[in-house]
Design a protein around this motif. Structure first.
Motif, short mmCIF file in Angstrom:
data_model
loop_
_atom_site.label_atom_id
_atom_site.label_comp_id
_atom_site.label_asym_id
_atom_site.label_seq_id
_atom_site.Cartn_x
_atom_site.Cartn_y
_atom_site.Cartn_z
N LEU A 59 0.83 -1.20 0.00
CA LEU A 59 0.00 0.00 0.00
C LEU A 59 0.86 1.25 0.00
O LEU A 59 0.64 2.18 -0.79
N PHE A 60 1.88 1.27 0.88
CA PHE A 60 2.70 2.48 0.99
C PHE A 60 3.76 2.55 -0.10
O PHE A 60 4.17 3.66 -0.49
N PHE A 61 4.21 1.42 -0.62
CA PHE A 61 5.12 1.42 -1.77
C PHE A 61 4.41 2.05 -2.97
O PHE A 61 4.95 2.95 -3.63
N LEU A 62 3.20 1.61 -3.25
CA LEU A 62 2.46 2.14 -4.39
C LEU A 62 2.01 3.58 -4.14
O LEU A 62 1.97 4.40 -5.06
N GLY A 63 1.68 3.89 -2.88
CA GLY A 63 1.30 5.26 -2.54
C GLY A 63 2.46 6.22 -2.73
O GLY A 63 2.28 7.33 -3.27
N ALA A 64 3.66 5.82 -2.31
CA ALA A 64 4.85 6.67 -2.50
C ALA A 64 5.15 6.85 -3.98
O ALA A 64 5.50 7.95 -4.43
N THR A 65 5.00 5.77 -4.75
CA THR A 65 5.23 5.86 -6.20
C THR A 65 4.25 6.84 -6.83
O THR A 65 4.61 7.56 -7.78
N GLN A 66 3.01 6.87 -6.34
CA GLN A 66 2.04 7.86 -6.83
C GLN A 66 2.56 9.28 -6.66
O GLN A 66 2.43 10.11 -7.56
N HIS A 67 3.14 9.54 -5.49
CA HIS A 67 3.66 10.88 -5.23
C HIS A 67 4.75 11.25 -6.23
O HIS A 67 4.76 12.36 -6.78
N PHE A 68 5.67 10.33 -6.46
CA PHE A 68 6.77 10.61 -7.39
C PHE A 68 6.26 10.79 -8.82
O PHE A 68 6.73 11.68 -9.55
N LEU A 69 5.30 9.96 -9.22
CA LEU A 69 4.75 10.08 -10.58
C LEU A 69 4.00 11.39 -10.77
O LEU A 69 4.12 12.04 -11.82
N LEU A 104 5.61 15.69 1.66
CA LEU A 104 5.81 17.13 1.59
C LEU A 104 6.84 17.51 0.53
O LEU A 104 6.72 18.56 -0.12
N GLY A 105 7.87 16.66 0.34
CA GLY A 105 8.87 16.94 -0.69
C GLY A 105 8.23 16.95 -2.08
O GLY A 105 8.42 17.89 -2.86
N CYS A 106 7.45 15.92 -2.38
CA CYS A 106 6.77 15.85 -3.68
C CYS A 106 5.74 16.95 -3.82
O CYS A 106 5.60 17.55 -4.90
N PHE A 107 5.01 17.24 -2.74
CA PHE A 107 4.01 18.31 -2.79
C PHE A 107 4.67 19.65 -3.08
O PHE A 107 4.15 20.45 -3.89
N PHE A 111 -5.51 14.20 -3.98
CA PHE A 111 -4.64 13.15 -3.45
C PHE A 111 -3.75 13.68 -2.32
O PHE A 111 -3.70 13.10 -1.23
N PHE A 112 -3.04 14.77 -2.56
CA PHE A 112 -2.14 15.30 -1.55
C PHE A 112 -2.91 15.78 -0.32
O PHE A 112 -2.44 15.64 0.81
#
Length: 309
Positions: free
Chosen positions: A103-113, A207-210, A250-251
């Motif tokens: 869940l958190f691996f895919l969630g983090a990938t969402q942020h980067f994408l 926050l970094g991606c945001f 999302f954010f």
């Protein structure tokens, strides 16, 4: 999971403590949402891969995003539907930690994408003359691969540390999936280091991606406002407004959920917010991001015309 030190052999996901009639309604409702989410994202992937008019960097990233959304929503929703439909709420410790990780691996990938997609729009609108040279096909593939790798690595340490916790009971998780805070509360060992590491990762990733996404869209909006033609401004805004809507939804939800002074703080509202970002948002994303897009609609009509012949 260190089962030699733990008396817990299964966790119980409490999910939604509702009447049978409401549970049946939710089962049908979430089944429809999940089916629409999977089918709409598959449609986008099919269009992006088969239609030459969509062989552009923006649609390449959208295709990646749709592929990610299929897996992201599949981590939690099928399990939730099983709970609602059968009443079987048990999950093994290994299954729970695995669900937490993916869940958190895919969630983090969402942020980067999403950050890369914002950067793509920034280059396309603010630096159009250099866009083609910068966003070459090999570079786009590297950016997409980097997003998946960064998402995979960023949550690895919190997941490994979570797997080393000892759970002695109680074994009931007041959630419909193995989220960080509800799972952490069940540990009978000290979890302060887990909280610190997870908070650091969450702050850096979210926050970094945001921050970088926000800066990209601020630059985009400023550039659009400088366009002398009202038609040009309207066309540029139509491309970016939907992107900004997805980013905001999302954010906003994940910042509410995971940027907290302490990881263990939670409220009943958290479960409702979790339904929104793990079930509803993956359905909204393809509709807002892609299917309202003119080029995507034209590609869809082109495919439909071929089938009619």
């Amino acid at each position: 999971m260190n089962n030699n030190q733990s008396s817990v052999t299964n966790f119980i996901l409490l999910g939604f403590s509702l009447s049978q009639e409401i549970r049946l309604f939710l089962f049908i409702f979430f089944t429809v949402i999940y089916s629409l989410t999977i089918s709409s994202n598959l449609l986008i992937i099919t269009l992006v891969t088969t239609q030459r008019s969509l062989h552009k960097p923006m649609y390449f990233f959208i295709g990646n995003f749709s592929f990610l959304e299929i897996w992201y929503t599949s981590v939690t929703v099928p399990r939730m539907l099983n709970d609602l439909g059968t009443g079987n709420k048990t999950i093994s410790p290994i299954g729970c930690i695995s669900q937490f990780y993916f869940l958190f691996f895919l969630g983090a990938t969402q942020h980067f994408l999403l950050t890369i997609m914002a950067y793509d729009r920034y280059l396309a609108i603010c630096h159009p003359l250099h866009y083609t040279n910068i966003m070459s096909a090999p570079f786009c593939r590297k950016l997409a691969s980097g997003s998946w790798l960064a998402g995979c690595l960023s949550i690895s340490l919190p997941a490994v540390m979570m797997s080393k916790l000892v759970f002695c009971g109680p074994n009931t998780i007041d959630h419909f999936f193995c989220d960080f805070s509800p799972l952490l509360r069940l540990s009978c060992t000290d979890t302060w280091l887990n909280e610190i590491i997870f908070s650091v990762v969450a702050w850096i990733v979210i926050l970094g991606c945001f921050f970088f996404t926000f800066l990209s869209y601020v630059a985009v909006v400023i550039t659009i406002l400088k366009i002398p033609s009202s038609l040009g401004r309207q066309k540029a805004f139509s491309t970016c407004v939907s992107h900004i809507a997805v980013v905001g939804i999302f954010f906003g939800t994940v910042i509410f959920m995971y940027i907290r002074p302490k990881a263990k703080n939670s409220s009943p509202v958290d479960k409702v917010v979790s339904v929104f970002y793990s079930v509803v948002v993956p359905l909204l994303n393809p509709m807002i991001y892609s299917l309202r897009n003119k080029e995507m609609k034209d590609a869809l009509w082109s495919v439909l015309k071929k089938f009619r012949k």
